[in-house]
Design a protein around this motif. Structure first.
Motif, PDB file in Angstrom:
ATOM      1  N   LEU A  77       1.048  -1.405   0.332  1.00 44.98           N
ATOM      2  CA  LEU A  77       0.249  -0.080   0.295  1.00 44.98           C
ATOM      3  C   LEU A  77       0.452   1.253  -0.360  1.00 44.98           C
ATOM      4  N   GLU A  78       1.595   0.988   0.863  1.00 43.06           N
ATOM      5  CA  GLU A  78       3.358   2.509   0.770  1.00 43.06           C
ATOM      6  C   GLU A  78       4.076   1.839   0.801  1.00 43.06           C
ATOM      7  N   ARG A  79       5.075   2.255   0.109  1.00 47.86           N
ATOM      8  CA  ARG A  79       6.637   1.975   0.411  1.00 47.86           C
ATOM      9  C   ARG A  79       7.336   2.803   1.242  1.00 47.86           C
ATOM     10  N   THR A  80       7.399   2.954   2.490  1.00 45.59           N
ATOM     11  CA  THR A  80       8.067   4.452   3.043  1.00 45.59           C
ATOM     12  C   THR A  80       9.544   4.053   3.668  1.00 45.59           C
ATOM     13  N   THR A  81      10.274   3.598   2.690  1.00 43.37           N
ATOM     14  CA  THR A  81      11.826   3.121   2.785  1.00 43.37           C
ATOM     15  C   THR A  81      12.083   1.729   1.878  1.00 43.37           C
ATOM     16  N   ARG A  82      13.305   2.077   1.673  1.00 43.49           N
ATOM     17  CA  ARG A  82      13.731   0.696   1.037  1.00 43.49           C
ATOM     18  C   ARG A  82      12.972  -0.270   1.617  1.00 43.49           C
ATOM     19  N   ARG A  83      13.844  -0.380   2.835  1.00 40.99           N
ATOM     20  CA  ARG A  83      13.215  -2.337   3.104  1.00 40.99           C
ATOM     21  C   ARG A  83      12.225  -1.428   4.381  1.00 40.99           C
ATOM     22  N   GLU A  84      11.076  -0.806   4.556  1.00 42.01           N
ATOM     23  CA  GLU A  84      10.167  -0.841   4.576  1.00 42.01           C
ATOM     24  C   GLU A  84       8.936  -0.171   4.275  1.00 42.01           C
ATOM     25  N   ASP A 114      -3.702  -4.419   7.373  1.00 40.71           N
ATOM     26  CA  ASP A 114      -2.696  -3.426   7.070  1.00 40.71           C
ATOM     27  C   ASP A 114      -1.504  -3.530   7.775  1.00 40.71           C
ATOM     28  N   TYR A 115      -0.204  -3.189   7.659  1.00 39.45           N
ATOM     29  CA  TYR A 115       0.651  -3.577   8.906  1.00 39.45           C
ATOM     30  C   TYR A 115       1.858  -2.982   7.713  1.00 39.45           C
TER      31      TYR A 115
END
Length: 274
Positions: free
Chosen positions: A200-207, A266-267
């Motif tokens: 749903l959302e890519r906040t950082t490269r690994r999150e 959603d997690y």
């Protein structure tokens, strides 16, 4: 984005449930980052003798034995039901034990559909995956899921009531013995791809924020989770969304080491490679 994709991202749900919280909120990151307790209406009130017995237990093993004894008396769940009947033998009554066992072998089998159907009924949001992505109600994937979740093979003997009692016992055990005072657990899930999960959302490269199925397996053991895929999702899971964990009952544990059955939604997760 197509209309179908938008529906998957929003999820298929209901406006009502049996826990007294808005279904959309229950499936959201906002809920998963809180510590709000959940209870299925009427379960503790209708089973006072069970919780009286549980309150007398001195440790988790004793509480598990009291729960098993109560379930055997209420639903005729003989110990032999832990194994599937051989051809020609009488059909055993539907049992939450058989569902948990079936989930351990294949979460997309008929037993998995019944468990996902219970989550849909009690918590108000449906699965996003069962054998394939479920894009909308009017789809082949949704029809397959509904047919399996309502199958008479498992959907007898008040099976959802059994699962209600299992959930309430699990929540009681978490508060009393397993994780007293804890609001969240850090758990891990191994995957090979995001085919079953929507980013749903890519906040950082690994999150990222991802949509998990309405019922999903996690593990408390990161190495064990790594056996199930090249990527490991790590998330803080509210204890109020734990349905079952490996040590809850001394018999009939899940197949995976340190395995937990968790209500999805959603997690916010971290993504790492094995």
């Amino acid at each position: 984005m197509s209309d179908a994709a938008q529906l998957v991202r929003r999820g298929i749900g209901h406006s009502t449930n049996l826990v007294g919280r808005p279904s959309e909120w229950l499936a959201s990151c906002a809920f998963n980052e809180t510590s709000v307790p959940l209870h299925i209406w009427g379960v503790t009130e209708m089973n006072p003798s069970l919780f009286t017995m549980l309150d007398q237990a001195e440790h988790l093993g004793e509480a598990g034995q009291a729960f098993s004894t109560y379930m055997m008396a209420m639903f005729g769940l003989d110990p032999e039901q832990r194994a599937a009947p051989a051809r020609g033998e009488r059909r055993f009554r539907a049992s939450f034990l058989r569902l948990i066992q079936g989930w351990g072998f294949d979460s997309n089998g008929p037993e998995g559909a019944v468990l996902k159907g219970w989550v849909e009924s009690r918590f108000g949001f449906g699965p996003s995956y069962h054998k394939e992505i479920i894009e909308r109600v009017a789809s082949r994937a949704w029809t397959t899921y509904v047919e399996e979740k309502m199958s008479s093979r498992f959907h007898t003997n008040a099976i959802w009531v059994q699962l209600d009692l299992l959930f309430e016992f699990c929540q009681w055990a978490i508060r009393r013995f397993a994780f007293p005072g804890e609001t969240h657990l850090t758990l891990h899930r191994g995957i090979n791809s995001f085919d079953e999960h929507w980013i749903l959302e890519r906040t950082t490269r690994r999150e990222a924020v991802i949509r998990l199925n309405n019922l999903v397996s996690f593990s408390s053991d990161r190495d064990a989770a790594g056996c199930f895929g090249d990527m490991i999702l790590t998330a803080r899971i509210p204890v109020s969304k734990i349905v079952f964990f490996n040590d809850l009952l001394s018999s009939h544990a899940l197949k995976g080491e340190g395995e937990y059955l968790v209500i999805g939604g959603d997690y916010r997760v971290s993504v790492n490679y094995v």
